[in-house]
Design an enzyme around this catalytic site. Structure first.
Site, PDB file in Angstrom:
ATOM      1  N   TYR A  88       0.746  -1.134   0.083  1.00  0.00           N
ATOM      2  CA  TYR A  88      -0.043  -0.130  -0.344  1.00  0.00           C
ATOM      3  C   TYR A  88       0.779   1.442  -0.155  1.00  0.00           C
ATOM      4  CZ  TYR A  88      -4.726   2.483   1.199  1.00  0.00           C
ATOM      5  OH  TYR A  88      -5.638   3.202   1.413  1.00  0.00           O
ATOM      6  N   LYS A 148      -0.651  -1.161  -4.713  1.00  0.00           N
ATOM      7  CA  LYS A 148      -1.883  -0.375  -4.324  1.00  0.00           C
ATOM      8  C   LYS A 148      -1.086   1.553  -4.597  1.00  0.00           C
ATOM      9  CE  LYS A 148      -5.738   1.024  -2.146  1.00  0.00           C
ATOM     10  NZ  LYS A 148      -7.082   0.879  -1.252  1.00  0.00           N
ATOM     11  N   LYS A 172      -2.453   5.004  -3.080  1.00  0.00           N
ATOM     12  CA  LYS A 172      -2.993   6.090  -2.805  1.00  0.00           C
ATOM     13  C   LYS A 172      -2.983   7.110  -3.101  1.00  0.00           C
ATOM     14  CE  LYS A 172      -5.609   5.610   0.220  1.00  0.00           C
ATOM     15  NZ  LYS A 172      -6.990   4.946   0.268  1.00  0.00           N
ATOM     16  N   ASP A 200      -6.203   4.342  -6.216  1.00  0.00           N
ATOM     17  CA  ASP A 200      -7.598   4.670  -4.989  1.00  0.00           C
ATOM     18  C   ASP A 200      -7.710   6.309  -4.443  1.00  0.00           C
ATOM     19  OD1 ASP A 200      -9.338   5.251  -2.885  1.00  0.00           O
ATOM     20  OD2 ASP A 200      -8.566   3.778  -2.122  1.00  0.00           O
ATOM     21  N   ASN A 226      -9.718   7.440  -3.743  1.00  0.00           N
ATOM     22  CA  ASN A 226     -11.007   8.327  -2.392  1.00  0.00           C
ATOM     23  C   ASN A 226     -11.924   9.207  -3.007  1.00  0.00           C
ATOM     24  OD1 ASN A 226      -8.767   7.584  -0.112  1.00  0.00           O
ATOM     25  ND2 ASN A 226     -10.428   6.408  -0.082  1.00  0.00           N
ATOM     26  N   HIS A 279     -10.330  -4.260   1.594  1.00  0.00           N
ATOM     27  CA  HIS A 279      -9.444  -2.549   2.886  1.00  0.00           C
ATOM     28  C   HIS A 279      -8.861  -2.834   4.384  1.00  0.00           C
ATOM     29  CE1 HIS A 279     -10.948   1.151   4.595  1.00  0.00           C
ATOM     30  NE2 HIS A 279     -10.853   1.164   3.664  1.00  0.00           N
ATOM     31  N   SER A 280      -8.415  -1.962   3.919  1.00  0.00           N
ATOM     32  CA  SER A 280      -7.634  -1.763   5.373  1.00  0.00           C
ATOM     33  C   SER A 280      -7.824  -0.244   5.773  1.00  0.00           C
ATOM     34  CB  SER A 280      -5.807  -2.688   5.464  1.00  0.00           C
ATOM     35  OG  SER A 280      -4.997  -1.635   5.347  1.00  0.00           O
ATOM     36  N   ASN A 281      -7.100   0.112   6.790  1.00  0.00           N
ATOM     37  CA  ASN A 281      -6.946   0.827   7.840  1.00  0.00           C
ATOM     38  C   ASN A 281      -5.507   1.373   8.491  1.00  0.00           C
ATOM     39  OD1 ASN A 281     -10.369   1.957   7.949  1.00  0.00           O
ATOM     40  ND2 ASN A 281      -8.720   3.550   7.490  1.00  0.00           N
ATOM     41  N   ARG A 338      -9.700  10.871  14.622  1.00  0.00           N
ATOM     42  CA  ARG A 338      -8.891  11.154  13.451  1.00  0.00           C
ATOM     43  C   ARG A 338      -9.600  12.034  12.997  1.00  0.00           C
ATOM     44  NH1 ARG A 338      -8.443   6.447   8.518  1.00  0.00           N
ATOM     45  NH2 ARG A 338      -7.385   8.163   6.540  1.00  0.00           N
TER      46      ARG A 338
END
Ligand code: GKR
Ligand code: MG
Length: 424
Positions: A151, A193, A195, A223, A225, A322-324, A404
């Site tokens: 990522y 991927k 961001k 991605d 967003n 998906h991940s955070n 956050r």
């Protein structure tokens, strides 16, 4: 043969923690110096403890605390009972979601998000009490190794006022390729991927092209967003034809995504416009997306994520993950889900490399050769590191962050910054 005795829950502990997070940029701002999580421990009458990991933002913590007491006496196998008790005590509660970067929520999604760590902890307890790994409880493993993708993020060298971190700055194609080389060198990722949604689209297209040149055999994803209009998304899709495995959330909403999907040469993926079962019928009707990213943290846990996989299979949609920012309990849960989900044919996202070795379990599962070997021990197969938990809880108390806020943090250094969607 008589049925095995019930195993009741005797108590729950929720510990908010914080761990260092690098300054990763996205379409909402930049990651703060500390990421928040909560570790959920569910104790059973035989003295065993099941683990779950979830978001650590204050509104979410308050809802977790509301649910914790109603688990008392619940049989650890009664996942329907868990969902019913949680829904009853939460009533119409709704808390914003800061982690899909949508902010979108609903009562159902809130319940799913709050139930998730308890469900994972109950599955961990079920596994511990039967001596079986969680993937066996999810239907049995279909793969021995769960692949993850590297990522990549545009980022500052370090947080303002702090030294550069080990990844350094990534502000253009060269920095992104260098970051990818470091990650692939260390973890062996077989797909990547990026961001996006940070720089003007032409710059991000150049970064994707540079990645393709440096890693011609690696499937790539981008991605932003929802940083782009439909028109911009279609332009980027056209210019990245042949370069991307999928384009993730280029624009907002099911209608916008459908308009892009109708013209894009590659499949579209989402963790923003399909975030709960109720979103699926319209997404399918419109043809908004071809791939849905599962995430047990907001789809209601591992069993509900398996249900999502079945829905995607029914409608001919692909499934990714998906991940955070997360730690090792979540990684283990993701690996068990990936092990037992035949339809998960894309490498899963993970923020693990960005946690730079910080963890709350004694022996975190390792990513080698771009994948994690599925653990075979009882339950999740990870053990809480109590010293690390105490230290990270102290960091939580001291760090001063309670929610956050990528936008607010960026505005401290760039006061004119505003969060806009679409930006381009
Ligand atoms: O960590 O900045 C981030 C990501 O942008 C994250 O918040 C997103 O939820 O990774 C996510 C995504 O795929 O959209
Ligand atoms: Mg995404």
């Amino acid at each position: 043969m008589s049925a095995a005795a019930r195993l009741g829950v005797t108590g729950v502990t929720i510990t908010p923690i914080a761990f260092p997070d690098p300054p990763l940029l996205n379409s909402a701002g930049v990651h703060q110096p500390w990421a928040l999580r909560a570790v959920v421990e569910v104790r059973a009458a035989d003295g065993s403890v099941g683990l779950g990991e979830t978001y650590g933002d204050a509104p979410h913590l308050a809802l977790l605390e509301r649910v914790a007491p109603v688990l008392d006496g619940l049989d650890v196998f009664d996942l329907n009972g868990l969902r019913a008790r949680a829904a009853a005590v939460l009533g119409g509660a709704d808390a914003p979601d800061r982690h899909g970067l949508t902010g979108a929520s609903s009562t159902g999604k809130t319940v799913a998000r709050v139930v998730s760590p308890f469900e994972v902890a109950l599955l961990d307890l079920q596994g511990r009490s039967t001596g079986r790994p969680v993937h066996d409880l999810l239907g049995g493993r279909v793969r021995d190794r769960v692949p993850f993708s590297g990522y990549l993020f545009y980022k500052w060298a370090g947080h303002p006022g702090a030294p550069a971190d080990e990844y350094g700055e990534a502000a253009g194609p060269d920095g992104i390729v260098a970051q990818a080389r470091r990650m692939v060198g260390r973890y062996g990722f077989g797909s990547l991927k990026l961001k996006g949604g940070v720089f003007p689209p032409e710059e991000e297209i150049a970064a994707v092209a540079a990645l393709h040149e440096a890693f011609p055999d690696h499937p790539l994803r981008l991605d932003p967003n929802c940083a782009w209009s439909v028109e911009t998304s279609v332009r980027v899709a056209d210019k990245t034809d042949g370069l991307l495995e999928y384009l993730e959330d280029p624009t907002s909403g099911l209608a916008g995504m459908a308009a892009v999907a109708a013209q894009a040469p590659m499949p579209l993926a989402t963790n923003m416009c399909v975030v709960q079962p109720a979103d699926l019928p319209e997404a399918v009707r419109r043809g908004s997306v071809q791939i849905v990213l599962a995430d047990h943290h907001y789809w209601g846990g591992l069993t509900e994520s398996a249900s999502l996989a079945a829905l995607c299979r029914t409608w001919g949609l692909g499934l990714s993950m998906h991940s955070n920012s997360h730690l090792g309990i979540s990684l283990a849960a993701m690996v068990h889900l990936g092990a037992a989900t035949p339809d998960l044919t894309y490498a899963a996202d993970t923020h693990t490399p960005w946690q730079l070795g910080a963890d709350v379990v004694t022996e975190p599962l390792e990513i080698t050769g771009g994948a994690v070997t599925v653990p075979d021990g009882p339950g999740l197969g990870v053990t809480l590191d109590r010293e690390a938990l105490a230290r990270m809880h102290a960091d939580y108390l001291a760090c001063g962050i309670r929610e956050r806020d990528d936008t607010g943090y960026l505005q401290r250094f760039e006061p004119s910054y505003t969060r806009r969607r679409p930006r381009w």
